[in-house]
Write an enzyme that holds these catalytic residues in place. Sequence first.
Site, PDB file in Angstrom:
ATOM      1  N   MET A  57       0.826  -1.208   0.000  1.00 21.09           N
ATOM      2  CA  MET A  57       0.000   0.000   0.000  1.00 21.09           C
ATOM      3  C   MET A  57       0.865   1.265   0.000  1.00 21.09           C
ATOM      4  O   MET A  57       2.074   1.210   0.144  1.00 21.09           O
ATOM      5  CB  MET A  57      -0.913  -0.007   1.224  1.00 21.09           C
ATOM      6  CG  MET A  57      -1.928  -1.151   1.234  1.00 21.09           C
ATOM      7  SD  MET A  57      -2.954  -1.181   2.719  1.00 21.09           S
ATOM      8  CE  MET A  57      -3.916   0.323   2.529  1.00 21.09           C
ATOM      9  N   HIS A  58       0.197   2.388  -0.196  1.00 23.53           N
ATOM     10  CA  HIS A  58       0.727   3.739   0.045  1.00 23.53           C
ATOM     11  C   HIS A  58       1.737   4.239  -1.000  1.00 23.53           C
ATOM     12  O   HIS A  58       2.153   5.397  -0.944  1.00 23.53           O
ATOM     13  CB  HIS A  58       1.395   3.848   1.423  1.00 23.53           C
ATOM     14  CG  HIS A  58       0.593   3.291   2.550  1.00 23.53           C
ATOM     15  ND1 HIS A  58      -0.688   3.696   2.840  1.00 23.53           N
ATOM     16  CD2 HIS A  58       0.890   2.343   3.478  1.00 23.53           C
ATOM     17  CE1 HIS A  58      -1.140   3.029   3.899  1.00 23.53           C
ATOM     18  NE2 HIS A  58      -0.200   2.205   4.291  1.00 23.53           N
TER      19      HIS A  58
ATOM     20  N   ASP B 297      -2.670  -5.036   0.732  1.00 25.24           N
ATOM     21  CA  ASP B 297      -2.134  -6.316   1.194  1.00 25.24           C
ATOM     22  C   ASP B 297      -2.825  -6.867   2.432  1.00 25.24           C
ATOM     23  O   ASP B 297      -3.140  -8.060   2.501  1.00 25.24           O
ATOM     24  CB  ASP B 297      -0.622  -6.236   1.388  1.00 25.24           C
ATOM     25  CG  ASP B 297      -0.163  -5.037   2.204  1.00 25.24           C
ATOM     26  OD1 ASP B 297      -1.024  -4.308   2.770  1.00 25.24           O
ATOM     27  OD2 ASP B 297       1.054  -4.803   2.290  1.00 25.24           O
TER      28      ASP B 297
END
Length: 477
Positions: free
Chosen positions: A80-81, A235
Amino acid sequence: MTYLGLDLGTSGVKALLIDGDQNVLSEGHGSLTVARPHPMWSEQDPLSWITACEAAIAQVRAAVPAEFSALRGIAVSGQMHGATLLDANDKPLRPAILWNDGRSLAECDELEARADFRGIGGNIVMAGFTAPKLRWVQKNEPEIFSKTRKILLPKDFIKFWLTGEYASEMSDAAGTLWLDVAKRDWSDDLLAATGLTRDHMPRLVEGSEKAGDLRAELATQWGTGPVAVAGGAGDNAATACGLGVVHPGQGFLSLGTSGVLFTVTDTFATNTDSAVHSFCHAVPETWHQMGVILCATDGLAWLSQITGQTPAALSSLVADVSAPSPITFLPYLSGERTPHNAPNATGAFHGLRRDHTLADMVQAVMEGVGFAFADCCTALDACGSLPGSVCVAGGGSQSAVWLKIIASITGLTLDVPDSGVQGAALGAARLAILGTGDATVDDVLMPSKVRQTYTADPTLSDLYSTRLQSFRDAWKD
């Protein structure tokens, strides 16, 4: 019919092919590397994700060519991110800035002052999230910022390669800090605080919904018919789908390099004072909260580097536990999130003496992770979302003594899933089934069968309750 799950991690891509009964048919893997050109930087070439996907998929196709040609659905889970910046021709403008990149620490306070990120976005503005990364680019690479036409999360760049469409889903989008997490829609106010608009964003779907169709070029190359591509998941939400953790009151504890305590809720709620993450889940009308610690099995990995012994050899030094280690370990080797939000926090052994052994230190590392999870439990309990029982995932969940320690420290009942494939790749493959419309959430996202259960040892729990306070006092010092 078969279904493909792709899981984009930091070190590689995993491909998992299952049939309609969720039997695993084949697996593949493609490796990735991380570039760290400056302290606190962490980057990857987005095109390397595609190369790794191609390698992983090629292995699956080679193993079961007939089954792969019956492919009906695909979904992608992933780290992520990350900030993937595309120009007007859909080419990456720079390496993607990853989740564990800390360069934008100064930009976090700026954004907190500009908009209600905590109330709307549900989370503290942390350097790991996407929004402060874009503010850093705006300040330090203004030419690249001005050329940016689309911003995609890492897994959504793979989905763009698969479908030719810009699409994201709620669980991953919530980790950008641009999503109104309660409304499950982009927030114009949060985007504006970062100098962006909705035009920079992909459209949103639910993770279990169809996001697009496999490009004809790839379908021809792979020898498949029409293939639906689902929204997918970040995830941790994908891991939850793989474990069947999708209903309020369910949860899981991940004992991997980092640690996660994940709980499902039916409403949006926050506890930003204790750095709890509040995100959308990958299925409709469902949310989740997470306590996140940045050092779990990585504590043993670090100690193995220091001592020259493997993590497995170190773990074998602690065959059982009847009393706490005489040493207290603070597992903040990479800073900490829940509950401290302290990226500059440091690890430490407290009470170390000449007569202590390596086994004492190993046990202290295991207990330090358990105490950090206890802090996560306290933070989630304040939200009213702490379940009494959770299933466990991650490499550390193979250690019976570590699970005994964590259960005794936290009071959680820990359910070990039956042997077999678990985790984000399976969650993605399950979402691929849902994306075709062939089945319902309850049909597909079934809980895993439990192989073994760990509960608190009452004697140990009493001893650990005192040591937990010493752990917290050591942090204050």
